[in-house]
Motif scaffolding. Structure first.
Motif, PDB file in Angstrom:
ATOM      1  N   ALA A 105       0.828  -1.205   0.000  1.00 53.72           N
ATOM      2  CA  ALA A 105       0.000   0.000   0.000  1.00 53.72           C
ATOM      3  C   ALA A 105       0.864   1.257   0.000  1.00 53.72           C
ATOM      4  N   GLN A 106       0.253   2.340  -0.385  1.00 52.56           N
ATOM      5  CA  GLN A 106       0.819   3.672  -0.170  1.00 52.56           C
ATOM      6  C   GLN A 106      -0.067   4.364   0.858  1.00 52.56           C
ATOM      7  N   ARG A 107       0.547   5.077   1.801  1.00 50.14           N
ATOM      8  CA  ARG A 107      -0.243   5.739   2.822  1.00 50.14           C
ATOM      9  C   ARG A 107       0.367   7.101   3.158  1.00 50.14           C
ATOM     10  N   THR A 108      -0.422   7.928   3.810  1.00 50.77           N
ATOM     11  CA  THR A 108      -0.001   9.275   4.160  1.00 50.77           C
ATOM     12  C   THR A 108       0.352   9.336   5.638  1.00 50.77           C
ATOM     13  N   GLN A 109       1.522   9.887   5.936  1.00 52.98           N
ATOM     14  CA  GLN A 109       1.907  10.168   7.315  1.00 52.98           C
ATOM     15  C   GLN A 109       1.753  11.670   7.548  1.00 52.98           C
ATOM     16  N   VAL A 120      10.770   7.837   9.929  1.00 55.62           N
ATOM     17  CA  VAL A 120      10.162   8.827   9.033  1.00 55.62           C
ATOM     18  C   VAL A 120      10.262  10.218   9.624  1.00 55.62           C
ATOM     19  N   LEU A 121       9.917  10.370  10.906  1.00 60.39           N
ATOM     20  CA  LEU A 121       9.988  11.677  11.569  1.00 60.39           C
ATOM     21  C   LEU A 121      11.406  12.228  11.517  1.00 60.39           C
ATOM     22  N   ASP A 122      12.380  11.398  11.884  1.00 61.78           N
ATOM     23  CA  ASP A 122      13.769  11.871  11.909  1.00 61.78           C
ATOM     24  C   ASP A 122      14.233  12.294  10.522  1.00 61.78           C
ATOM     25  N   GLU A 123      13.800  11.567   9.500  1.00 62.63           N
ATOM     26  CA  GLU A 123      14.204  11.956   8.149  1.00 62.63           C
ATOM     27  C   GLU A 123      13.530  13.255   7.721  1.00 62.63           C
ATOM     28  N   ILE A 166      -0.973   8.235  11.224  1.00 65.47           N
ATOM     29  CA  ILE A 166      -1.704   8.060   9.978  1.00 65.47           C
ATOM     30  C   ILE A 166      -3.112   8.635  10.117  1.00 65.47           C
ATOM     31  N   ALA A 167      -3.718   8.938   8.970  1.00 59.26           N
ATOM     32  CA  ALA A 167      -5.032   9.579   8.957  1.00 59.26           C
ATOM     33  C   ALA A 167      -6.096   8.702   9.605  1.00 59.26           C
ATOM     34  N   ALA A 168      -6.010   7.387   9.416  1.00 51.51           N
ATOM     35  CA  ALA A 168      -7.026   6.491   9.978  1.00 51.51           C
ATOM     36  C   ALA A 168      -7.061   6.577  11.498  1.00 51.51           C
ATOM     37  N   ALA A 169      -5.885   6.634  12.134  1.00 49.88           N
ATOM     38  CA  ALA A 169      -5.838   6.735  13.596  1.00 49.88           C
ATOM     39  C   ALA A 169      -6.394   8.072  14.064  1.00 49.88           C
ATOM     40  N   ALA A 170      -6.096   9.141  13.326  1.00 55.29           N
ATOM     41  CA  ALA A 170      -6.632  10.460  13.683  1.00 55.29           C
ATOM     42  C   ALA A 170      -8.156  10.467  13.592  1.00 55.29           C
ATOM     43  N   GLN A 171      -8.692   9.900  12.527  1.00 52.02           N
ATOM     44  CA  GLN A 171     -10.146   9.876  12.340  1.00 52.02           C
ATOM     45  C   GLN A 171     -10.830   9.081  13.448  1.00 52.02           C
ATOM     46  N   VAL A 186      -3.019  16.605   9.577  1.00 51.14           N
ATOM     47  CA  VAL A 186      -2.235  17.480   8.700  1.00 51.14           C
ATOM     48  C   VAL A 186      -1.258  16.601   7.923  1.00 51.14           C
ATOM     49  N   PRO A 187      -1.510  16.324   6.634  1.00 50.75           N
ATOM     50  CA  PRO A 187      -0.604  15.443   5.882  1.00 50.75           C
ATOM     51  C   PRO A 187       0.768  16.072   5.694  1.00 50.75           C
ATOM     52  N   LEU A 188       1.815  15.245   5.847  1.00 44.68           N
ATOM     53  CA  LEU A 188       3.192  15.716   5.682  1.00 44.68           C
ATOM     54  C   LEU A 188       3.935  14.993   4.561  1.00 44.68           C
ATOM     55  N   ALA A 189       3.707  13.698   4.410  1.00 47.28           N
ATOM     56  CA  ALA A 189       4.511  12.949   3.444  1.00 47.28           C
ATOM     57  C   ALA A 189       3.783  11.663   3.042  1.00 47.28           C
TER      58      ALA A 189
END
Length: 377
Positions: A209-213, A250-253, A293-298, A305-308
């Protein structure tokens, strides 16, 4: 101190794994309905039973739980509200472990009840779509293979991405799940983290999958946070993920790309074990923002707020590709039913789902030929 006892039941119900407490269910029903009688109706119980149970629990715990006065709505006491809060916190923090415990029990029962079940043990970074896939696989009769028809049981153990690949290399599972930023190239933290663990020719990547962080923030985004730079400049209270998790990499990068230091993030050392736990920390007001991820926020009623964008990969040893369970999983990932289901998960899209991909093409730091599009190998 009151001790806990855990019980489980056998059922064909495919609802999410939860450790249920009847007292919390009672309090939730009374609180939401505003009366004991309304709570009793919502639970399908008698008023007398609910009233008696509340009294029994008050005697057991030594505290009042509900305040009701004639002509006024019933409401929870401070102690009752604290119990509800504590249960929500525990559920959010422990959901990966609860899911793993159920998976372990179901694996045993699957083998005991049905010899045609193909069991795939998967260590993976916590992911909502994987949980959905697990439930989807249990419901669906798979395609017929040379070994005959059967069902797929995904024995998922949620852990950090690094630990998942190590488990694969140590023989503790047959497949691992990890995720990387799209376009993360050479001389990056992603390369330094994963390259020592993966070897072309030995490992095979299967598309998932592709997902948004992004940043999970309170509803309405009251701190007006739209980037990691805002997190630093506004001294936003932050919730991080544990060391070894893919999201922390991901955050550190992303911090490095923005020329920001980890030491500048207020709360970098405040860690939570999963996306759901970070979301609950934000929802409870313990912090203002956290990666997820967006699913956890929802699910937690938060804004996102999408970042990457990132790719979520499945990886196994080359020698495991011919195993019936892996073949069944790959076929299932390519079915229209699954592709339609993953499209409904917030922030997700299918990405080369079920295809065997060249590691040098899907992970840019292995791509010596600088190809841009992943291809089957």
């Amino acid at each position: 101190m009151h001790r806990l006892q855990l019980h489980y039941t056998l059922s064909q119900d495919s609802s999410p794994a939860q450790v249920r407490n009847p007292l919390i269910d009672l309090l939730q029903a009374v609180s939401s309905q505003g009366s004991i009688s309304g709570g009793a109706r919502a639970l399908g119980l008698s008023y007398r039973h609910v009233w008696g149970e509340l009294k029994r629990w008050e005697n057991e715990l030594g505290n009042e739980l509900v305040v009701w006065e004639k002509g006024q709505s019933a409401r929870l006491t401070t102690f009752g509200n604290k119990l509800m809060w504590a249960e929500r916190q525990a559920q959010a923090r422990l959901s990966p472990q609860i899911e793993a415990l159920r998976a372990e029990l179901e694996r045993s029962y699957a083998q005991a009840f049905d010899d045609s079940v193909h069991v795939v043990t998967l260590y993976a970074s916590h992911d909502d779509a994987l949980s959905s896939l697990r439930e989807h696989a249990l419901k669906k009769e798979t395609l017929t293979l040379d070994s005959g028809p059967g069902r797929l049981h995904l024995d998922i153990r949620f852990t950090g991405s690094v630990d998942a690949i190590r488990a694969l290399n140590e023989g503790r599972c047959v497949m691992a799940g990890f995720h990387t930023l799209l376009g993360s190239g050479k001389k990056t933290l992603t390369e330094r983290t994963y390259k020592p663990l993966l070897q072309p020719g030995q490992h095979k990547i299967i598309g998932f999958a592709q997902r948004t962080q992004g940043l999970m923030v309170a509803r309405g985004n009251p701190r007006d946070v739209h980037s990691l730079k805002d997190v630093v400049l506004r001294r936003v209270r932050f919730a991080n993920r544990t060391l070894g998790s893919g999201t922390r990499v991901v955050l550190d990068e992303l911090l490095a790309q923005a020329n920001l230091l980890a030491s500048e993030v207020n709360g970098y050392d405040h860690t939570e074990p999963s996306h759901a736990a970070v979301a609950q920390a934000v929802a409870a007001g313990q912090c203002d923002a956290g990666m997820g991820i967006a699913a956890a926020a929802q699910q937690a009623g938060l804004d996102f707020v999408p970042l990457a964008e990132e790719q979520y990969h499945l990886v196994c040893l080359k020698s495991a590709l011919a195993q019936p369970g892996i073949e069944t999983l790959r076929q299932l990932l390519q079915t229209p039913q699954w592709l339609g289901q993953i499209a409904k998960v917030p922030g997700y899209s299918a990405q080369y789902s079920g295809q065997v991909l060249s590691m040098r093409k899907v992970l840019p730091w292995w791509d010596y030929r600088h190809s841009k599009t992943p291809a089957s190998s």
